[in-house]
Design a protein around this motif. Structure first.
Motif, mmCIF file in Angstrom:
data_model
loop_
_atom_site.group_PDB
_atom_site.id
_atom_site.type_symbol
_atom_site.label_atom_id
_atom_site.label_comp_id
_atom_site.label_asym_id
_atom_site.label_seq_id
_atom_site.Cartn_x
_atom_site.Cartn_y
_atom_site.Cartn_z
ATOM 1 N N GLU B 225 0.958 -1.077 0.138
ATOM 2 C CA GLU B 225 -0.465 0.460 0.059
ATOM 3 C C GLU B 225 1.041 1.421 -0.514
ATOM 4 O OE1 GLU B 225 -3.986 -0.271 2.522
ATOM 5 O OE2 GLU B 225 -2.216 -1.682 3.371
ATOM 6 N N TYR B 226 0.172 2.616 -1.009
ATOM 7 C CA TYR B 226 1.170 3.690 -0.709
ATOM 8 C C TYR B 226 0.270 4.327 0.463
ATOM 9 C CZ TYR B 226 2.378 2.821 -5.207
ATOM 10 O OH TYR B 226 3.089 2.232 -6.265
ATOM 11 N N PHE B 227 1.123 4.432 1.421
ATOM 12 C CA PHE B 227 0.490 5.152 2.945
ATOM 13 C C PHE B 227 0.677 6.344 2.679
ATOM 14 C CE2 PHE B 227 0.600 6.960 6.853
ATOM 15 C CZ PHE B 227 -1.121 5.359 7.369
ATOM 16 N N ALA B 228 -0.650 7.704 2.967
ATOM 17 C CA ALA B 228 -0.674 8.694 3.380
ATOM 18 C C ALA B 228 -1.675 9.004 4.243
ATOM 19 C CB ALA B 228 -0.238 9.092 1.120
ATOM 20 N N PHE B 229 -1.343 9.156 5.282
ATOM 21 C CA PHE B 229 -2.563 9.867 6.374
ATOM 22 C C PHE B 229 -2.938 10.705 6.249
ATOM 23 C CE2 PHE B 229 -4.590 10.469 10.286
ATOM 24 C CZ PHE B 229 -5.655 9.308 10.310
ATOM 25 N N ASN B 230 -3.843 11.670 6.084
ATOM 26 C CA ASN B 230 -4.364 12.949 5.924
ATOM 27 C C ASN B 230 -2.904 13.920 4.968
ATOM 28 O OD1 ASN B 230 -6.527 12.820 7.343
ATOM 29 N ND2 ASN B 230 -5.467 13.452 8.969
ATOM 30 N N ASN B 231 -2.743 13.033 3.689
ATOM 31 C CA ASN B 231 -1.573 13.845 2.443
ATOM 32 C C ASN B 231 0.049 14.142 3.417
ATOM 33 O OD1 ASN B 231 -3.220 14.514 0.385
ATOM 34 N ND2 ASN B 231 -4.354 15.963 1.532
ATOM 35 N N SER B 232 -0.319 13.122 4.736
ATOM 36 C CA SER B 232 0.995 13.456 4.931
ATOM 37 C C SER B 232 1.560 10.986 4.173
ATOM 38 C CB SER B 232 0.939 13.447 6.223
ATOM 39 O OG SER B 232 2.596 12.588 6.949
ATOM 40 N N THR B 233 2.781 11.722 4.240
ATOM 41 C CA THR B 233 3.761 10.625 3.220
ATOM 42 C C THR B 233 5.298 10.492 3.668
ATOM 43 O OG1 THR B 233 2.277 10.577 0.961
ATOM 44 C CG2 THR B 233 3.821 9.567 1.050
ATOM 45 N N THR B 234 5.422 9.794 4.103
ATOM 46 C CA THR B 234 7.144 9.253 5.014
ATOM 47 C C THR B 234 7.188 8.406 3.269
ATOM 48 O OG1 THR B 234 6.403 9.327 7.271
ATOM 49 C CG2 THR B 234 8.709 8.449 6.484
ATOM 50 N N TYR B 235 8.381 9.003 2.522
ATOM 51 C CA TYR B 235 9.582 7.994 2.363
ATOM 52 C C TYR B 235 10.648 7.790 2.299
ATOM 53 C CZ TYR B 235 7.122 10.649 -1.602
ATOM 54 O OH TYR B 235 6.177 11.544 -2.023
ATOM 55 N N PHE B 236 11.228 6.223 2.256
ATOM 56 C CA PHE B 236 11.704 5.591 3.097
ATOM 57 C C PHE B 236 12.691 5.539 2.527
ATOM 58 C CE2 PHE B 236 14.632 2.521 4.856
ATOM 59 C CZ PHE B 236 14.862 2.688 6.338
ATOM 60 N N VAL B 237 14.119 5.434 1.842
ATOM 61 C CA VAL B 237 15.302 6.301 1.214
ATOM 62 C C VAL B 237 16.086 5.350 1.407
ATOM 63 C CG1 VAL B 237 16.365 7.489 -0.483
ATOM 64 C CG2 VAL B 237 14.361 8.358 0.550
ATOM 65 N N ARG B 238 16.810 4.723 0.517
ATOM 66 C CA ARG B 238 18.179 3.674 0.948
ATOM 67 C C ARG B 238 19.237 4.212 -0.570
ATOM 68 N NH1 ARG B 238 19.720 -2.863 -0.735
ATOM 69 N NH2 ARG B 238 21.440 -2.602 -0.191
#
Lengths: 235, 409
Positions: B225-238
């Motif tokens: 799932e692309y999770f974006a609660f209240n338009n807030s999204t966290t990107y985990f970058v490697r």
């Protein structure tokens, strides 16, 4: 038994050089009882320390029981002290926290005797000085004379070839002093060579020979029982 | 010369001079009690800290994008962000995610192998990631397959239900299906919210949950799932190997250029996440280490002090022993044996106190029971400390000349 040839001992500090012994020569034969007398600072104690291998010397040769002990290692000196020499000190030098039994045991443990043999020797030597019934007492529970007897028992327990006594009666009253002196004479009669440093001319007179030390040299040898006196010129 | 040890006389001497020896023995006992328990606690904390999160910690970071405009098009923004960030040369991969491993905040659910209420369940952390999640998180697929792009859905908080397929950690697989080979777990169905079925399509090696103190720390499931609660999204970058700092700068620059109608904030390296999460443990280790070092130092100095005092007090006695035939080594041995006896009283008392303190810690602070081998190791260390501490004064004693015996002062 004991032969010193031209022994010299110099104490050095930054500013002073003290010649405690100078060309000190002496021979003590087996079975002798020699009293060493002399004024304070004459070198008596230095002689005793060197004779007992408690200190090294600056020059000369020293033969103990026929062996040259000049320059032997510290451990070898300890062994010779332990096996051949019995010490009796003016202040008794008993270990206050140890019973008489454990005090007499001190040199025997260094000797490596078995537990059984040590016990036998301790009991025998304390019996010799008349204190076998007080083996478990502490030194502080004894009189001065009795403490010195314990010290003699400690010196005798290892069957040394000779005894070195440093003012053995110096801290005792005359009665106790005589009792200790009588004991030393008995020990000597049984064949142990004794060298005793003393201030007391009366005690010295009870020895077989008297040696007078002055300014680090033997100034006089005196055979007590033969009235033969001779001056020894050192150098 | 095979001289016998003077254990008996030394012991009897100690009995007649109890106070100093007992104080040192007590000091040794207290030191051992504290040191043994402190080392046990430190070891436990270090073991906790050494646990593998599963993430490529050195090269990973995360950043949050928070759209504030009422018409903010988050689904398209996410797609564009992911595309652009993946195209950066310093970035290896990126995924959206709902929570950061070992960060302290996240989402947990219960899974069960049979549908219905009241069935046995297993707790698990939930990470919602896209089909690049495995590489971005640096987890290895042990069996099964990855998510496909087609099965991903957008979750903004209003969606009901759960995706059809999930990937789980090996630890979770073992909890759900004990004694079952990993390959056989693939295709099995688990139920969430009592009766919503989800099929396990993959098993990964390891990925820790967000809560480092959680007993089911290793139980984790990945949900596509692309999770974006209240338009807030966290990107985990490697990032590419060794290029984390460049990647952080590059991602920051990219997001800054496209910051219309959103706030970009909270960029943090995973290294920092770990340091913050385990900060309390690290601080505890530091404090305990300082306390231990101080105690050991004070005890060592106490032993040196007592031994030096005894040497000075017994100068004449030592000289007499030397005159009576003791070698220098026998004098050193005397003081080392004496110290060994005092230390032995201390460490034996310390062993009992260590266990006592541990029982208190177990009962009142829920610590673990101490492993038995800490006690003998602690005793050995204190014995060694005692012997080392007494060596200096003992050598000083051995240097007292035998002529001391004939000195009148």
């Amino acid at each position: 038994m004991l032969k010193m040839e031209n022994i010299a001992k110099v104490y050095r500090t930054d500013v002073v050089e003290t010649h405690a012994l100078k060309e000190f020569s002496l021979e003590v034969n087996e079975g002798d009882f020699v009293a060493v007398t002399g004024p304070s600072g004459s070198g008596k104690t230095t002689f005793l320390n060197i004779a007992g291998l408690l200190e090294t010397y600056s020059a000369g040769r020293y033969f103990l029981d026929g062996n040259d002990v000049s320059g032997i290692s510290d451990a070898a000196r300890s062994r010779v002290r332990n096996e051949k020499i019995g010490f009796i000190f003016q202040g008794f030098n008993l270990i206050p926290d140890l019973s008489l039994f454990d005090n007499v045991d001190v040199p025997l443990r260094y000797r490596g005797f078995s537990s059984k043999e040590r016990k036998q020797r301790i009991e025998q030597s304390l019996d010799t000085v008349g204190l076998s019934n007080r083996m478990r007492h502490l030194p502080a529970q004894l009189s001065g004379g009795q403490q010195q007897r314990v010290a003699i028992a400690r010196a005798l327990a290892g069957s040394p070839r000779f005894l070195l006594a440093d003012e053995p009666t110096g801290n005792l009253d005359s009665k106790m002093a005589n009792s200790v002196m009588t004991l030393l004479q008995e020990i000597n009669q049984q064949g142990t060579t004794i060298v005793m440093v003393t201030h007391d001319p009366g005690l010295a007179a009870q020895a077989k020979r008297n040696i007078h030390v002055r300014d680090g040299q033997v100034s006089e040898l005196h055979e007590v029982n033969t009235e033969h006196t001779r001056d020894v010129v050192n150098g | 010369m095979n001289a016998s040890l003077e254990l008996g006389p030394i012991f009897r001497t100690l009995l007649r001079n109890k106070m100093g020896a007992l104080l040192i023995a007590l000091q040794i006992a207290v030191t051992m009690t504290i040191v043994v328990n402190a080392i046990f606690i430190i070891d436990e904390r270090e073991a906790l800290m050494a646990r593998v999160s599963g993430v490529d910690e050195a090269d990973s970071f995360y950043v949050n994008s928070n759209g504030f405009a009422s018409d903010f098009d988050n689904p398209n923004t996410i797609q564009e962000d992911l595309r652009q960030i993946r195209a950066l040369p310093s970035v290896r991969n990126v995924t959206t995610i709902n929570a950061i491993p070992i960060s302290g905040g996240g989402w947990s659910m219960s899974l069960q192998t049979e549908a219905g209420e009241g069935k046995d369940d297993v707790a698990t952390a939930v990470y919602m990631v896209d089909h690049h999640g495995l590489e971005a998180l640096d987890v290895q697929l042990l069996a099964g397959q990855n998510f496909t792009e087609q099965e991903l859905r957008y979750r903004d908080g209003s969606e009901e239900g759960w995706p059809q397929n999930i990937i789980i950690t090996q630890a979770l697989a073992n909890d759900l299906f004990p004694d079952t080979a990993i390959d056989e777990v693939i295709g099995k169905t688990t139920y969430i919210n009592n009766d919503e079925p989800m099929q396990i399509i993959g098993v990964i090696d390891a990925l820790q949950a967000p809560w480092i103190g959680w007993e089911q720390l290793e139980n984790t499931m990945l949900s596509p799932e692309y999770f974006a609660f209240n338009n807030s999204t966290t990107y985990f970058v490697r990032a590419q190997d060794g290029m984390r700092d460049q990647a952080m700068r590059a991602v920051e620059e990219y997001l800054a250029q496209r910051a219309n109608e959103r706030l970009v904030r909270g960029m943090e390296s995973f290294e920092n996440v770990r340091n913050e999460s385990y900060g309390f443990h690290a601080a505890m280790i530091k404090i305990l280490t300082i306390v231990m070092a101080t105690l050991v130092l004070i005890t060592g100095m106490g032993i040196v002090g007592l031994a030096s005092f005894n040497v000075n007090k017994r100068k004449k006695q030592i000289g007499t022993r030397r005159a009576l035939g003791a070698t220098q080594w026998q004098i050193v041995r005397y003081f080392m044996l004496e110290n060994f006896m005092i230390t032995s009283i201390g460490v034996l008392t310390g062993a009992a106190l260590s266990i006592g303190l541990n029982i208190l810690l177990v009962n009142f602070f829920e610590l673990n029971r101490i492993s038995w081998y800490y006690i003998p190791i602690g005793m050995l260390c204190l014995w060694v400390l005692g012997q080392l501490a007494v060596l200096g004064p003992a050598k000083k004693a051995a240097n007292i000349p035998p002529a001391m015996a004939t000195r009148t002062v």
